[in-house]
Design a protein around this motif. Structure first.
Motif, mmCIF file in Angstrom:
data_model
loop_
_atom_site.group_PDB
_atom_site.id
_atom_site.type_symbol
_atom_site.label_atom_id
_atom_site.label_comp_id
_atom_site.label_asym_id
_atom_site.label_seq_id
_atom_site.Cartn_x
_atom_site.Cartn_y
_atom_site.Cartn_z
ATOM 1 N N GLY A 132 0.860 -1.311 -0.367
ATOM 2 C CA GLY A 132 0.027 0.155 0.321
ATOM 3 C C GLY A 132 0.923 1.415 -0.005
ATOM 4 N N ALA A 133 2.687 0.803 0.233
ATOM 5 C CA ALA A 133 2.816 2.152 -0.399
ATOM 6 C C ALA A 133 3.347 2.683 -0.838
ATOM 7 C CB ALA A 133 4.658 2.005 1.023
ATOM 8 N N VAL A 134 4.051 3.513 -1.277
ATOM 9 C CA VAL A 134 4.309 4.268 -2.342
ATOM 10 C C VAL A 134 6.183 4.037 -2.587
ATOM 11 C CG1 VAL A 134 5.348 6.132 -4.162
ATOM 12 C CG2 VAL A 134 2.698 5.717 -2.643
ATOM 13 N N ILE A 135 6.631 3.689 -4.052
ATOM 14 C CA ILE A 135 8.290 3.500 -4.199
ATOM 15 C C ILE A 135 8.351 5.139 -4.960
ATOM 16 C CG2 ILE A 135 10.126 1.737 -3.755
ATOM 17 C CD1 ILE A 135 8.201 -0.204 -3.877
ATOM 18 N N LEU A 136 9.869 6.002 -4.446
ATOM 19 C CA LEU A 136 10.300 6.992 -5.289
ATOM 20 C C LEU A 136 11.592 5.733 -6.048
ATOM 21 C CD1 LEU A 136 10.232 9.704 -3.846
ATOM 22 C CD2 LEU A 136 9.057 9.440 -5.986
ATOM 23 N N MET A 137 11.322 5.594 -7.325
ATOM 24 C CA MET A 137 12.285 4.873 -8.137
ATOM 25 C C MET A 137 13.370 6.062 -8.608
ATOM 26 S SD MET A 137 11.823 1.887 -7.433
ATOM 27 C CE MET A 137 12.702 0.719 -8.652
ATOM 28 N N PRO A 138 14.506 5.658 -9.188
ATOM 29 C CA PRO A 138 15.205 6.399 -9.755
ATOM 30 C C PRO A 138 14.755 5.699 -11.292
ATOM 31 C CG PRO A 138 16.948 4.385 -9.263
ATOM 32 C CD PRO A 138 14.827 4.502 -7.891
ATOM 33 N N PRO A 139 14.693 6.323 -12.740
ATOM 34 C CA PRO A 139 14.126 5.964 -13.754
ATOM 35 C C PRO A 139 14.892 4.662 -14.451
ATOM 36 C CG PRO A 139 15.331 8.290 -13.990
ATOM 37 C CD PRO A 139 15.433 7.557 -12.506
ATOM 38 N N VAL A 140 14.335 3.745 -14.149
ATOM 39 C CA VAL A 140 15.067 2.624 -14.342
ATOM 40 C C VAL A 140 13.815 1.413 -14.557
ATOM 41 C CG1 VAL A 140 16.684 2.872 -12.869
ATOM 42 C CG2 VAL A 140 14.912 1.614 -12.104
ATOM 43 N N LEU A 141 12.638 1.781 -15.156
ATOM 44 C CA LEU A 141 12.006 1.067 -14.712
ATOM 45 C C LEU A 141 11.546 0.024 -16.540
ATOM 46 C CD1 LEU A 141 8.731 2.224 -13.066
ATOM 47 C CD2 LEU A 141 10.682 0.567 -11.865
ATOM 48 N N GLY A 142 12.785 -0.243 -17.055
ATOM 49 C CA GLY A 142 12.752 -0.953 -18.117
ATOM 50 C C GLY A 142 13.492 -0.480 -19.740
ATOM 51 N N THR A 143 13.248 -0.489 -20.391
ATOM 52 C CA THR A 143 13.721 0.278 -21.372
ATOM 53 C C THR A 143 12.661 0.205 -22.893
ATOM 54 O OG1 THR A 143 15.033 -1.152 -22.705
ATOM 55 C CG2 THR A 143 15.956 -0.104 -21.454
ATOM 56 N N SER A 144 11.571 -0.891 -22.665
ATOM 57 C CA SER A 144 10.465 -0.824 -23.548
ATOM 58 C C SER A 144 9.821 0.298 -23.377
ATOM 59 C CB SER A 144 10.504 -2.458 -23.925
ATOM 60 O OG SER A 144 10.947 -2.974 -23.740
ATOM 61 N N PRO A 145 8.874 0.830 -24.754
ATOM 62 C CA PRO A 145 8.127 1.853 -24.202
ATOM 63 C C PRO A 145 6.944 0.828 -24.169
ATOM 64 C CG PRO A 145 8.613 1.817 -26.694
ATOM 65 C CD PRO A 145 9.593 1.064 -26.178
ATOM 66 N N ASP A 146 6.584 0.587 -22.593
ATOM 67 C CA ASP A 146 5.504 -0.419 -22.487
ATOM 68 C C ASP A 146 5.109 -0.620 -21.182
ATOM 69 O OD1 ASP A 146 7.390 -2.453 -21.437
ATOM 70 O OD2 ASP A 146 7.171 -3.486 -23.084
ATOM 71 N N TYR A 147 4.222 -0.705 -20.058
ATOM 72 C CA TYR A 147 4.309 -0.426 -18.770
ATOM 73 C C TYR A 147 4.983 -2.180 -18.207
ATOM 74 C CZ TYR A 147 3.158 3.836 -19.796
ATOM 75 O OH TYR A 147 3.238 5.473 -20.352
ATOM 76 N N GLN A 148 5.186 -2.738 -18.409
ATOM 77 C CA GLN A 148 5.015 -3.868 -18.013
ATOM 78 C C GLN A 148 6.281 -4.485 -17.363
ATOM 79 O OE1 GLN A 148 7.375 -6.853 -20.712
ATOM 80 N NE2 GLN A 148 6.925 -8.439 -19.714
ATOM 81 N N VAL A 149 7.369 -3.785 -17.074
ATOM 82 C CA VAL A 149 8.381 -3.726 -15.398
ATOM 83 C C VAL A 149 7.560 -2.848 -14.274
ATOM 84 C CG1 VAL A 149 10.392 -2.982 -14.612
ATOM 85 C CG2 VAL A 149 10.493 -3.205 -17.050
ATOM 86 N N LEU A 150 6.938 -1.890 -14.304
ATOM 87 C CA LEU A 150 5.560 -1.150 -14.114
ATOM 88 C C LEU A 150 5.173 -1.945 -12.974
ATOM 89 C CD1 LEU A 150 5.406 2.097 -12.401
ATOM 90 C CD2 LEU A 150 3.568 1.960 -14.412
ATOM 91 N N GLU A 151 4.053 -2.322 -14.148
ATOM 92 C CA GLU A 151 2.856 -2.699 -13.382
ATOM 93 C C GLU A 151 3.268 -4.669 -12.701
ATOM 94 O OE1 GLU A 151 0.517 -3.150 -17.566
ATOM 95 O OE2 GLU A 151 0.344 -1.547 -17.797
ATOM 96 N N GLU A 152 4.412 -5.306 -13.551
ATOM 97 C CA GLU A 152 4.594 -6.676 -13.031
ATOM 98 C C GLU A 152 5.022 -6.407 -11.604
ATOM 99 O OE1 GLU A 152 6.622 -9.166 -14.921
ATOM 100 O OE2 GLU A 152 7.973 -10.212 -13.467
ATOM 101 N N MET A 153 5.370 -5.181 -11.401
ATOM 102 C CA MET A 153 6.169 -4.901 -9.739
ATOM 103 C C MET A 153 5.232 -4.318 -9.199
ATOM 104 S SD MET A 153 10.062 -3.288 -10.560
ATOM 105 C CE MET A 153 10.461 -3.425 -8.969
ATOM 106 N N GLU A 154 4.216 -3.352 -9.676
ATOM 107 C CA GLU A 154 3.454 -2.962 -8.684
ATOM 108 C C GLU A 154 2.474 -4.114 -7.798
ATOM 109 O OE1 GLU A 154 0.955 -0.382 -10.739
ATOM 110 O OE2 GLU A 154 2.622 1.623 -9.595
ATOM 111 N N THR A 155 1.839 -5.353 -8.605
ATOM 112 C CA THR A 155 1.332 -6.176 -8.378
ATOM 113 C C THR A 155 2.032 -7.130 -7.606
ATOM 114 O OG1 THR A 155 0.115 -5.863 -10.642
ATOM 115 C CG2 THR A 155 0.210 -8.031 -9.295
#
Lengths: 557, 400, 414
Positions: free
Chosen positions: C212-235
């Motif tokens: 339920g928290a928020v994680i501030l990240m460096p801009p590193v969530l994958g190099t492809s123009p999609d949200y696969q890394v974001l979604e997988e990690m958030e889930t």
């Protein structure tokens, strides 16, 4: 514009608690002469404290071309100065192996330079004892392929490059071993006397504005361009005319040797290779004050024009920055100006002005700083009845790192990093830095990729008691002094400062702005070509992306 | 102003090259183009040392293409690499890989040489001999053809036309893939050109340069340049079917060597597909192509992209009726000349190529097309798909 | 002779947008490209307008546009075209499966690696800060060895800002990068591109962060123009992840550039790499073609219209010499202070715009270059991006915004 957070509120005149700091001798000024005196006196067993208004070599000693003269430049006009130069040159090569780069130098004569002067010059060098060996232009081009093909004659002389930052830093390191002390960012605002005898100085902390007294028996002013102002504190007139000299730093080594024009000393005609860069200097014009150190575009363009006679492609090389220093020209005759004024040094014992225990050393040049320090220290010792002789000409400034240590260092430093780091750090500090890299591989990372400065070295420099801002760290390490002029390493070093829990590392936006403003001062006068492109990148990162200066309001709502 | 300077001054340290370097993308052993190229160049000018990761640069030129400042990064690397060999010796493997032409000559000049040489390489890799000298055992060295291009060409009876071109075959086509050369000749004949092959041409020197034999490659550059000059003076264009040879002859010679006439020579050098497309622009291309009902996938070699005239093969193949060409657009294949043949670079090479392999496999096509011989080898090895030169398809379409 | 309808010179953001928009209009487009532009340097956000001339933050970009000065490119382009450009861009993102968030009427303040906030307009979903408002605990995540990012610095400085006084905790992820070169954000992003990298990152984080928290990240969530890394990690973490803006190389910019290139290539736009356009072939005040000067020889590319989007001083579209600025291809008039000292203010971070930043080509409302007398200098040339006169993208935070709007407007004018 470095560390510009001058304290404004002057608190009441007081010492630190009850104990007033004491020293036998206070040296004012952390330039070449000051640190030389500090070391000399400390080695003779004198309790000595050096006070510097900002950081070491804040004044002229870092704002010059870094040439360790062979004396060739003075051979015709001033044989005595030439002789001093060649003697000191020989000594400094021996004791200062880690701040002197024995590049050797060329004196080249071009068609427009007076042939008759060449003859006088050769004769002058012979008389003074400066080895000047003629070689063919073809040989010169083989050794230095970028040189103009218009050369008429060439001589090799034992010029060398000397790093002003490192030299000061290493003198201090040596002095500290003998008990010498240094306080930077400590401005002297009063010279205390009792019955015409100096008893101490009043100082103000540059950051906090806190004022305190330091008791001493003798005050030496080695304040360079500020010497007149310091003497004024004791009510004495010393006429020092600061003279502006602007210099240019190029992004890489245009030559491996120092290149002088074989003609009477003139503007913009010496190129000095320094580590990864080349410095071209210098101009000469009267300065309004010792702080008159912002270069003008006009000076830059004039020098470029002169420099193109030596390197025809000069316009295609990248200018990193321009910088200006003031030569502290002393003259008993206030009408002599610029290069017309003598470059010899003078020691003024102010007993003659009715103040005992106070002397100023004025004039002179970087190359002879050690000799100047020796003469000044002789005078102090005579008065203090100290009989120990001067040993600064024999003992090396810093010890050589052992081959074993160097070998180990090579294991952790990146390529092209070990030798330079070793000469910056000296054996003792190198060992600590290597240790830190050995224990934590992350410390091997480069904070500054242009000049190859590791995290371990930045941390060590940041932790030193004389560091109060990132520019101080820069002078110790060369952080931010390469191609990108801080575009990348400023952010990283602020991150490092923040993680070190340093008292001065707290306001990180201020750290970022201070450091980049310092770089900007040297970039603004040369805002064209690649220098402008780099400035756009830097500003794009810090203003455009990181918004380190933008006002933020109401957003969190 | 000279376009290519060996000074690092245009670099702003911006990292654009780092973002596009295929080697950097798959391994942290390489410190990256910016560091190893312009950043260290300043230090190389000031002191002696060696950067061990310099050997990981594959000279693919993607850094040069990425640079917004026109820094010839890969050339700085190759010059530094050559300098580094002043203080160390080449390994046997490096020596072999740099001198493919010499090896080939030795092999094919023996009776039955090509056959036995290929057998030998096979056995050698089986016994791990190749690996012992630093050449990977995980892929075959390119096999020698039973008969070299030159030898086949000499037996060929061409139609004589007033328009002539000189063909520079290069080692790979001459010894390993002569069919491409023969296809090129046929295509030129179909366009009413007579092809001249200059037997005196030697290896362009590219494999030597990337292996640090800069001086030896210079001798080759001198020899080739003299011959190119001869044909330039007769206004006969010189054409390559190998993009690495083409890049070397036109560009890298100029960047590396101070030989008279290089700039003029470069004006007279053409890539085969570019030349044919220029014919098309003038309305002179023979467009009597039969239909090729086929779908192929095209891979653009880095050394073609680096030459700065786009992807002429794509435009050219559009003339063939029925042919569907998909652009793989998947970056570097990873082989980069002899890079991927080195034992310690094999995995890197395959990791780089992975995106391309996946793209080709996913396209469901049986044939890949690429202008570069080593790209074709890598595609065959990594994607398991036959790969041909565009001129081969053109010839097929002319002959049907 | 092959002729394009439109030749776009430059493949930075302005050029890519111009090419996409011209293609959308059914034009045959060729892009002549040298280098990869500044997207991989400057980040993937579209800053529209953050500050007014007085350096005060604007309530929202639209409010700023309403009061923009006449010399500003936005004024020339006009609000309707700016709205249309944004709509066009958002549609590309949507179709690429990499939707961006934002609109002109809303200022987005996003956290940076310096722990400051920066005003912007359009951002990828990875930079959606909505979740931060209600968060109590914010984890500032860092990666061991990533020398371009310091989570402590981010947390310390953010915590001092209004609305950001949260409970910050630093969490470090160890990507086990033991040997080899120094680590960049791209290296971490490429690690997270891999399944094993993501799994390992999640494994380490899940132990340290509360759901339920928020994680501030460096801009590193994958190099492809999609949200696969974001979604997988958030889930997997049951947390919201927010990427910050950091120093180059820019992973978010890399994604944006890949998305645009994919779009153009799929659309069949020809992109010719590694060409330097040296000069133009002119006839009766019109440009017939441009000549590229490569190391081998010159080549001529013909078109009906040309969009000049090759950047400013940094990109090479303008060249600065002491006291003068030059547009090297068409020799278009470029106004610049004659006194070099006036190019830059005394302060780098000055309370006023920098003159050098505003130097560029004056255009009309169709982005055509103007001569000093106000007439159209060349009728079939259209200017887009940083070579436009009259804006300081660093000061006002309009980086990529002017590029988007002017690239679009230029394409609409051809």
């Amino acid at each position: 514009m470095e560390c510009k957070t001058k304290g404004s509120s002057v608190t009441s005149f007081q010492g630190r608690g009850n104990s007033v700091e004491k020293a036998t001798v206070v040296v004012i000024g952390g330039g070449a002469t000051g640190v030389g005196i500090l070391r000399d006196l400390a080695m003779r067993g004198v309790d000595v404290l050096l006070l510097e208004q900002r950081d070491l070599v804040y004044g002229s000693s870092s704002r010059y071309h870094g040439l360790l003269h062979s004396g060739g430049r003075y051979a015709v006009k001033d044989a005595a100065a030439g002789k001093e130069c060649i003697e000191e040159n020989t000594i400094l090569r021996k004791i200062g192996k880690h701040c002197v780069e024995a590049t050797e130098g060329f004196f080249i004569r071009l068609p427009e330079d007076d042939k008759a002067f060449e003859e006088k010059w050769v004769e002058g060098c012979r008389k003074v004892g400066i080895p000047a060996i003629p070689i063919s232009p073809e040989e010169a081009w083989r050794l230095e392929p970028n040189l103009t093909r218009r050369i008429q004659s060439v001589y090799r002389v034992p010029d060398a490059a000397i790093d002003g930052f490192r030299m000061a830093w290493q003198n201090v390191a040596s002095a500290r071993r003998y008990g010498g002390r240094v306080r930077t960012y400590t401005e002297v605002i009063g010279i205390e006397q009792s019955n015409n005898q100096v008893v101490g100085v009043t100082v103000r902390n540059f950051f906090t504005g806190e004022v305190e007294k330091i008791a001493c028996d003798f005050v030496v002013s080695a304040a360079g361009s500020w010497a007149g102002e310091i003497a004024g504190l004791a009510g004495i007139k010393v006429h020092v005319q600061p003279d502006r000299g602007t210099l240019l730093a190029f992004n890489h080594r245009l030559s491996s040797r120092i290149i002088n024009r074989l003609r009477p000393a003139s503007d913009g005609d010496i190129f000095v290779p320094h580590g990864s860069i080349t410095i071209l200097g210098t101009t000469s014009s009267p300065a309004e004050s010792p702080e008159d150190n912002l270069p003008s575009t006009q000076e830059v363009l004039a020098m470029m024009k002169i420099g193109e006679a030596t390197f025809e492609n000069l316009g295609q090389y990248r200018l990193l920055r321009a910088f200006t220093g003031t030569r502290p020209l002393y003259s008993a005759d206030p009408s002599a100006k610029g290069r017309g004024a003598s470059r010899n040094f003078v020691i003024l014992d102010h007993e003659k002005d009715n103040v005992k225990g106070f002397a100023s050393i004025v004039g002179g040049k970087f190359t002879t700083y050690r000799l100047m320090a020796e003469k000044m220290s002789d005078l102090v010792c005579r008065q203090l009845k100290v009989t120990a002789p001067c040993r600064t000409a024999e003992e090396p400034l810093v010890e050589d790192p052992s081959p074993g240590l160097l070998e180990k260092a090579r294991h952790y430093f990146p390529a092209y990093g070990t030798e330079l780091a070793a000469s910056r750090l000296g054996a003792e500090r190198l060992e600590k830095v290597v240790q830190s890299m050995e224990q934590d591989p992350e410390k091997r990372q480069l904070v500054c990729e242009c000049e190859n400065i590791t995290l371990a070295e930045v941390e060590a420099a940041a932790q030193d008691s004389t560091s109060h801002c990132l520019s101080d760290v820069r002078r110790k390490t060369r952080l931010g002094m390469g191609t990108c002029q801080g575009a990348f390493c400023t952010f990283r070093s602020v991150g490092v400062a923040d993680s070190q829990n340093l008292t001065w590392g707290q306001d990180t936006n201020k750290l970022l702005q201070e450091f980049l403003q310092g770089r900007w001062n040297g970039i603004r006068p040369i805002l064209w070509g690649n220098t402008l492109r780099e400035a756009e990148l830097t500003r794009g990162i810090y203003a455009g992306m990181l918004n380190i200066n933008g006002v933020i309001d109401n957003e969190g709502k | 102003m000279k376009m290519y300077q060996h000074n690092p001054d245009n670099c702003t340290a911006c990292t654009a090259c780092v973002s596009q370097c295929p080697v950097t993308a798959v391994t942290r052993k390489f410190r990256g183009p910016k560091m190893v190229g312009p950043a260290l160049e300043r230090l190389r000018l000031s002191q002696e040392d060696a950067e061990p990761s310099l050997e990981y640069c594959s000279n693919c030129k993607n850094c040069d293409m990425a640079c917004p400042s026109g820094v010839p990064i890969s050339t700085l690397n190759m010059l530094a690499r050559a300098k580094s060999f002043k203080n160390r010796k080449h390994s046997l493997g490096e020596e072999l890989l740099a001198h493919g032409e010499k090896m080939a000559k030795l092999a094919v000049n023996l009776p039955g040489g090509a056959f036995f040489a290929n057998m030998g390489m096979h056995i050698g890799s089986g016994l791990g001999l190749m690996r012992m000298v630093g050449i990977t055992g995980q892929r075959s060295l390119p096999a020698y053809a039973a008969e070299s291009f030159l030898s086949q060409f000499k037996k060929l009876r061409q139609q004589i036309f007033p328009d002539k071109v000189v063909f520079y075959p290069g080692c790979f086509i001459n010894y390993n893939d002569p069919q491409v050369g023969m296809d090129f000749v046929a295509v030129m004949q179909a366009n009413r050109y007579e092809v001249i092959v200059e037997e005196e041409f030697v290896c362009c020197g590219s494999p030597m340069v990337v292996t640090g034999y800069l001086a030896e490659a210079e001798q080759h550059a001198e020899k080739n340049s003299e011959l190119i000059k001869k044909w330039r003076e007769k206004s006969v264009p010189v054409i390559t079917c190998c993009t690495s040879c083409g890049l070397m002859l036109k560009q890298e010679y100029q960047e590396l060597y101070d030989i008279e006439g290089l700039a003029e020579n470069a004006k007279n050098l053409y890539d085969a597909c570019e030349f044919l497309l220029l014919l098309a622009d003038k309305g002179k291309l023979n467009t009597q192509f039969a239909a090729l009902e086929e779908k192929v996938i095209y891979h653009a070699p880095c050394h073609l992209r680096a030459q700065g005239f786009g992807l002429p093969a794509l435009d050219l193949l559009e003339f063939i009726p029925g042919l569907t060409v998909e652009n793989a657009d998947a970056g570097c294949c990873g082989l980069s000349g002899n890079y991927g043949f080195k034992a310690d670079k094999y995995d890197i090479s395959m990791d780089i190529g992975e995106r391309l392999f996946a793209r080709i496999k996913g396209s469901g096509t049986a044939t890949a097309v690429s202008d570069c011989g080593t790209c074709r080898l890598q595609i065959a090895h990594g994607a398991g798909v036959a790969a041909v030169h565009p001129v081969t398809l053109l010839r097929q379409a002319y002959q049907r | 002779m092959r002729e394009s309808d439109v030749i776009v010179i430059g493949s930075g953001f302005a050029g890519l947008i111009a090419a996409a928009a011209a293609d959308k209009r059914g034009k045959k487009v060729t892009v002549l490209s040298k280098g990869v532009g500044t997207l991989t340097i400057g980040g993937g956000t579209i800053d529209l307008l953050g500050y007014g001339n007085d350096g005060r933050p604007l309530a929202n970009p639209a409010a700023g546009l309403a009061a923009i000065e006449p010399a500003h490119p936005y004024k020339k382009i006009g609000s309707p075209a700016i709205y249309a450009a944004i709509k066009f861009f958002l549609a590309i993102c949507e179709s690429a499966g990499y939707p961006y968030l934002g609109r002109l009427e809303e200022m987005k303040w996003i956290p940076t690696a310096a722990g400051t906030l920066k005003p912007t307009c359009l951002v990828p979903k990875t930079m959606d800060t909505t979740c931060l408002k209600s968060a109590h605990t914010v984890y500032a995540a860092g990666f061991q060895g990533l020398k371009d990012y310091y989570p402590h610095l981010v947390a310390k400085n953010l915590s001092k800002l209004p609305g950001y006084d949260k409970n910050y905790e630093i969490v470090m992820v160890n990507p086990h990068f033991t040997d080899g070169r120094d680590v960049s954000a791209l290296d971490v992003a490429r690690w997270l591109d891999t399944g094993t990298g993501r799994k390992e990152c999640i494994r380490q984080l899940v132990k340290k962060v509360k759901a339920g928290a928020v994680i501030l990240m460096p801009p590193v969530l994958g190099t492809s123009p999609d949200y696969q890394v974001l979604e997988e990690m958030e889930t997997a973490l049951d947390c919201r992840l927010v990427e910050t803006v950091a120093i180059p190389p820019s992973v978010t910019g890399f994604r944006l550039r890949s998305m645009m290139l994919n779009y153009l290539k799929t659309a069949g736009v020809r992109i010719i790499e590694q060409v330097s356009v040296a000069r133009a072939i002119m006839e009766k005040g019109k440009c017939l073609g441009v000549v590229t000067q490569n190391i081998d020889r010159e080549r001529t590319y013909y078109a009906k219209n040309f969009i000049l989007a090759n950047g400013g001083f940094y990109g090479g579209g303008l060249r600065a010499e002491p006291g003068q600025a030059i547009e090297p291809i068409f020799n278009l008039p470029v106004e610049a202070p004659a006194k070099q000292e006036e190019w830059g203010n005394r302060q780098l971070f000055s309370p006023e715009k920098q003159s050098f930043a505003k130097i560029g080509i004056t255009v009309d409302n169709k982005m055509r270059p103007l001569a000093p007398n106000g007439s159209i200098a060349i009728e079939n040339i259209f200017i887009a991006g940083r070579n436009l006169r009259g804006y300081d993208f660093c000061f006002e935070k309009s980086g990529n915004g002017v590029a988007l709007a002017s690239g679009y407007q230029a394409a609409m004018s051809v």
